[in-house]
Structures are given as structure tokens and as C-alpha cells.
Scaffold this motif. Structure first.
Motif, PDB file in Angstrom:
ATOM      1  N   HIS A  83       0.772  -1.390   0.002  1.00  0.00           N
ATOM      2  CA  HIS A  83      -0.429  -0.259   0.004  1.00  0.00           C
ATOM      3  C   HIS A  83       0.627   1.413  -0.275  1.00  0.00           C
ATOM      4  O   HIS A  83       0.824   1.970  -0.601  1.00  0.00           O
ATOM      5  CB  HIS A  83      -1.532   0.083   0.942  1.00  0.00           C
ATOM      6  N   PHE A  84       1.785   1.712   0.940  1.00  0.00           N
ATOM      7  CA  PHE A  84       2.817   2.736   1.360  1.00  0.00           C
ATOM      8  C   PHE A  84       3.698   2.408   0.058  1.00  0.00           C
ATOM      9  O   PHE A  84       4.302   3.909  -0.802  1.00  0.00           O
ATOM     10  CB  PHE A  84       3.421   2.665   2.266  1.00  0.00           C
ATOM     11  N   ARG A  85       3.890   1.714  -0.545  1.00  0.00           N
ATOM     12  CA  ARG A  85       4.674   1.617  -2.105  1.00  0.00           C
ATOM     13  C   ARG A  85       4.794   2.195  -3.208  1.00  0.00           C
ATOM     14  O   ARG A  85       5.036   2.065  -3.855  1.00  0.00           O
ATOM     15  CB  ARG A  85       5.226   0.290  -2.023  1.00  0.00           C
ATOM     16  N   SER A  86       2.964   1.881  -3.131  1.00  0.00           N
ATOM     17  CA  SER A  86       2.013   2.397  -4.293  1.00  0.00           C
ATOM     18  C   SER A  86       1.663   3.840  -4.315  1.00  0.00           C
ATOM     19  O   SER A  86       1.898   4.182  -5.026  1.00  0.00           O
ATOM     20  CB  SER A  86       1.283   1.581  -4.152  1.00  0.00           C
ATOM     21  N   LEU A  87       1.443   4.055  -2.753  1.00  0.00           N
ATOM     22  CA  LEU A  87       1.092   5.336  -2.577  1.00  0.00           C
ATOM     23  C   LEU A  87       2.709   5.986  -2.865  1.00  0.00           C
ATOM     24  O   LEU A  87       2.489   7.094  -4.122  1.00  0.00           O
ATOM     25  CB  LEU A  87       1.272   5.352  -1.663  1.00  0.00           C
ATOM     26  N   GLU A  88       3.309   5.855  -2.409  1.00  0.00           N
ATOM     27  CA  GLU A  88       4.833   6.416  -3.286  1.00  0.00           C
ATOM     28  C   GLU A  88       5.362   6.244  -4.695  1.00  0.00           C
ATOM     29  O   GLU A  88       5.618   7.014  -5.654  1.00  0.00           O
ATOM     30  CB  GLU A  88       6.109   5.981  -2.482  1.00  0.00           C
ATOM     31  N   ALA A  89       4.992   5.343  -5.359  1.00  0.00           N
ATOM     32  CA  ALA A  89       4.934   5.627  -6.614  1.00  0.00           C
ATOM     33  C   ALA A  89       4.271   6.408  -7.908  1.00  0.00           C
ATOM     34  O   ALA A  89       4.443   6.618  -8.700  1.00  0.00           O
ATOM     35  CB  ALA A  89       5.030   3.842  -7.054  1.00  0.00           C
ATOM     36  N   HIS A  90       3.044   6.792  -7.255  1.00  0.00           N
ATOM     37  CA  HIS A  90       1.937   7.049  -7.483  1.00  0.00           C
ATOM     38  C   HIS A  90       2.326   9.240  -7.450  1.00  0.00           C
ATOM     39  O   HIS A  90       1.911   9.798  -7.531  1.00  0.00           O
ATOM     40  CB  HIS A  90       0.678   6.860  -7.770  1.00  0.00           C
ATOM     41  N   HIS A  91       2.879   8.894  -6.497  1.00  0.00           N
ATOM     42  CA  HIS A  91       2.952  10.697  -6.394  1.00  0.00           C
ATOM     43  C   HIS A  91       4.414  11.104  -5.805  1.00  0.00           C
ATOM     44  O   HIS A  91       5.163  10.202  -5.743  1.00  0.00           O
ATOM     45  CB  HIS A  91       2.275  10.909  -4.867  1.00  0.00           C
ATOM     46  N   VAL A  92       4.909  12.155  -5.707  1.00  0.00           N
ATOM     47  CA  VAL A  92       6.207  13.025  -5.753  1.00  0.00           C
ATOM     48  C   VAL A  92       6.659  13.021  -4.495  1.00  0.00           C
ATOM     49  O   VAL A  92       5.810  14.201  -3.340  1.00  0.00           O
ATOM     50  CB  VAL A  92       6.400  14.065  -6.504  1.00  0.00           C
ATOM     51  N   PRO A  93       7.511  12.184  -3.381  1.00  0.00           N
ATOM     52  CA  PRO A  93       7.636  12.510  -2.170  1.00  0.00           C
ATOM     53  C   PRO A  93       7.916  13.838  -1.896  1.00  0.00           C
ATOM     54  O   PRO A  93       7.854  14.366  -0.032  1.00  0.00           O
ATOM     55  CB  PRO A  93       8.625  11.198  -1.895  1.00  0.00           C
ATOM     56  N   GLU A  94       8.432  14.022  -2.365  1.00  0.00           N
ATOM     57  CA  GLU A  94       9.396  15.261  -1.954  1.00  0.00           C
ATOM     58  C   GLU A  94       8.173  16.471  -1.427  1.00  0.00           C
ATOM     59  O   GLU A  94       8.293  18.011  -1.335  1.00  0.00           O
ATOM     60  CB  GLU A  94      10.759  15.899  -2.974  1.00  0.00           C
ATOM     61  N   LEU A  95       7.015  16.618  -2.571  1.00  0.00           N
ATOM     62  CA  LEU A  95       6.466  17.930  -1.783  1.00  0.00           C
ATOM     63  C   LEU A  95       5.421  17.169  -1.523  1.00  0.00           C
ATOM     64  O   LEU A  95       3.757  18.083  -1.358  1.00  0.00           O
ATOM     65  CB  LEU A  95       5.249  17.284  -4.078  1.00  0.00           C
ATOM     66  N   ASN A  96       5.084  15.706  -0.931  1.00  0.00           N
ATOM     67  CA  ASN A  96       4.135  15.601   0.299  1.00  0.00           C
ATOM     68  C   ASN A  96       3.973  16.530   2.022  1.00  0.00           C
ATOM     69  O   ASN A  96       5.114  17.032   1.747  1.00  0.00           O
ATOM     70  CB  ASN A  96       4.317  14.660   0.562  1.00  0.00           C
ATOM     71  N   GLY A  97       2.875  17.465   1.450  1.00  0.00           N
ATOM     72  CA  GLY A  97       2.752  18.395   2.904  1.00  0.00           C
ATOM     73  C   GLY A  97       1.999  17.652   3.634  1.00  0.00           C
ATOM     74  O   GLY A  97       0.999  18.908   3.950  1.00  0.00           O
ATOM     75  N   THR A  98       1.638  16.552   3.577  1.00  0.00           N
ATOM     76  CA  THR A  98       0.536  15.795   4.624  1.00  0.00           C
ATOM     77  C   THR A  98       0.941  16.611   5.980  1.00  0.00           C
ATOM     78  O   THR A  98       2.218  16.645   6.408  1.00  0.00           O
ATOM     79  CB  THR A  98      -0.049  14.356   4.466  1.00  0.00           C
ATOM     80  N   SER A  99      -0.121  17.008   6.707  1.00  0.00           N
ATOM     81  CA  SER A  99      -0.041  17.280   7.500  1.00  0.00           C
ATOM     82  C   SER A  99      -1.118  16.717   9.604  1.00  0.00           C
ATOM     83  O   SER A  99      -2.985  16.476   8.474  1.00  0.00           O
ATOM     84  CB  SER A  99       0.208  18.827   8.694  1.00  0.00           C
ATOM     85  N   VAL A 100      -0.579  16.499  10.198  1.00  0.00           N
ATOM     86  CA  VAL A 100      -1.303  15.859  11.474  1.00  0.00           C
ATOM     87  C   VAL A 100      -2.006  17.083  12.092  1.00  0.00           C
ATOM     88  O   VAL A 100      -0.663  17.725  12.986  1.00  0.00           O
ATOM     89  CB  VAL A 100      -0.884  14.699  12.076  1.00  0.00           C
ATOM     90  N   THR A 101      -3.209  17.173  12.419  1.00  0.00           N
ATOM     91  CA  THR A 101      -3.399  18.175  13.197  1.00  0.00           C
ATOM     92  C   THR A 101      -3.978  17.091  14.662  1.00  0.00           C
ATOM     93  O   THR A 101      -3.824  18.942  15.241  1.00  0.00           O
ATOM     94  CB  THR A 101      -4.940  19.519  12.351  1.00  0.00           C
ATOM     95  N   ARG A 102      -4.347  16.509  14.436  1.00  0.00           N
ATOM     96  CA  ARG A 102      -4.980  16.267  16.395  1.00  0.00           C
ATOM     97  C   ARG A 102      -5.028  15.196  16.993  1.00  0.00           C
ATOM     98  O   ARG A 102      -4.744  14.039  15.273  1.00  0.00           O
ATOM     99  CB  ARG A 102      -5.972  16.385  16.348  1.00  0.00           C
ATOM    100  N   ILE A 103      -4.467  13.918  17.417  1.00  0.00           N
ATOM    101  CA  ILE A 103      -4.261  13.381  17.585  1.00  0.00           C
ATOM    102  C   ILE A 103      -4.546  12.472  18.712  1.00  0.00           C
ATOM    103  O   ILE A 103      -4.774  13.140  20.110  1.00  0.00           O
ATOM    104  CB  ILE A 103      -2.584  11.993  17.892  1.00  0.00           C
ATOM    105  N   LEU A 104      -5.966  12.084  19.370  1.00  0.00           N
ATOM    106  CA  LEU A 104      -6.711  11.866  20.338  1.00  0.00           C
ATOM    107  C   LEU A 104      -6.998  10.283  20.533  1.00  0.00           C
ATOM    108  O   LEU A 104      -6.506   9.173  19.559  1.00  0.00           O
ATOM    109  CB  LEU A 104      -8.367  12.068  19.885  1.00  0.00           C
ATOM    110  N   VAL A 105      -6.034   9.929  21.725  1.00  0.00           N
ATOM    111  CA  VAL A 105      -6.378   8.597  22.263  1.00  0.00           C
ATOM    112  C   VAL A 105      -7.155   8.133  23.621  1.00  0.00           C
ATOM    113  O   VAL A 105      -7.642   8.888  24.460  1.00  0.00           O
ATOM    114  CB  VAL A 105      -5.093   8.450  22.650  1.00  0.00           C
ATOM    115  N   ASP A 106      -7.864   7.129  22.806  1.00  0.00           N
ATOM    116  CA  ASP A 106      -8.542   6.690  23.934  1.00  0.00           C
ATOM    117  C   ASP A 106      -8.251   4.591  24.212  1.00  0.00           C
ATOM    118  O   ASP A 106      -9.157   4.436  23.470  1.00  0.00           O
ATOM    119  CB  ASP A 106     -10.061   7.329  23.197  1.00  0.00           C
ATOM    120  N   GLY A 107      -8.044   4.764  25.271  1.00  0.00           N
ATOM    121  CA  GLY A 107      -7.523   3.677  26.122  1.00  0.00           C
ATOM    122  C   GLY A 107      -6.461   2.911  24.537  1.00  0.00           C
ATOM    123  O   GLY A 107      -5.700   3.332  24.022  1.00  0.00           O
TER     124      GLY A 107
END
Length: 138
Positions: A61-85
Motif C-alpha cells: 500500500h505504502f509503496r504504491s502511494l509513493e510510486a504514484h506521488h512525488v514524495p518531496e512534495l508531500n505536505g500531509t499534516s497531522v492536526t490532532r491525535i486523540l487517544v482513548d485506551g
């Protein structure tokens, strides 16, 4: 490695960011309850959107994502991590650029993770898959 839910989420995000697909897959239980299923019937433009259950399929899955996108231009961001147990929800925005054609796209996402013995047993991601499919179909 820690079995603490938050720590494992952080480790998952770190490995994903580094592009270490095999080490990322090591964090998953076998089988894993995987949901990234729209379009449910699949689409040739987005081959990574399909059912998965094994570590090898997770790494693919992750290899396929990388193969179809330009990793250097990845601007994915995490805004919150919520944990419940043993559950965690990661919220953020996907920002990618398609390798073929250079189309950039963004999509909010929510990732629901569940853990057992320090391994990911559930990986359900909710995103605007229509936007992703359209970007990869141009």
C-alpha cells in the motif's frame, strides 16, 4: 518499542514519513482490519485503494502511494491525535502531488486505529477519495 497507544501512533507516523514501508508494516498485526475502500470496486487510477489484511499488503500500500506521488512534495499534516485506551484517531490533511501530470490535491482525513499488544489491529482511513481519484485520473 512501547505498547502505549500514543507512542505507537507516533512511531507509525514517523515510519510513514520516512518512507520505511517494510518497517511501517511491522507495526501491523496479521490479519489487520483494513478499510480504505472507496471506490469499493477499485479504480485503475488508485490501485492502493483496495482491501488488505497482511503486513506484505500494508507495505505494498505504502509503496504504491509513493510510486504514484512525488514524495518531496508531500505536505500531509497531522492536526490532532486523540487517544482513548487502545483506540486512536488521527486527524489532518493529505496534500500530495501526482507523479504523472503534476496535479496537486488536498483532502481532510481521519484515521481510526486500534491496537493490541503494541500492534495495529485496525486501520480505517476516511478521506475524500473522489478528489484523490480525480487528481490521478487527469
Amino acid at each position: 518499542m512501547s505498547n502505549d497507544t500514543y507512542d505507537v501512533v507516533q512511531e507509525l507516523l514517523r515510519r510513514m514519513t520516512e518512507g520505511d514501508h517494510d518497517r511501517t508494516a511491522e507495526l501491523f498485526a496479521e490479519p489487520v482490519d483494513w478499510r480504505l475502500s472507496w471506490p469499493a470496486e477499485g479504480h485503475s487510477a488508485v490501485p492502493w485503494i483496495r482491501p488488505r489484511s497482511s503486513r506484505a499488503e500494508v507495505a505494498d500500500h505504502f509503496r504504491s502511494l509513493e510510486a504514484h506521488h512525488v514524495p518531496e512534495l508531500n505536505g500531509t499534516s497531522v492536526t490532532r491525535i486523540l487517544v482513548d485506551g487502545t483506540h486512536a484517531v488521527v486527524l489532518g490533511e493529505i496534500a500530495q502531488t501526482v507523479r504523472a501530470g503534476g496535479t496537486a490535491y488536498t483532502s481532510p482525513f481521519a484515521l481510526h486505529l486500534s491496537f493490541e499488544d503494541g500492534l495495529i489491529t485496525r486501520y480505517h482511513i476516511y478521506e475524500d477519495s473522489l478528489t484523490v481519484t480525480r487528481a490521478l485520473s487527469t
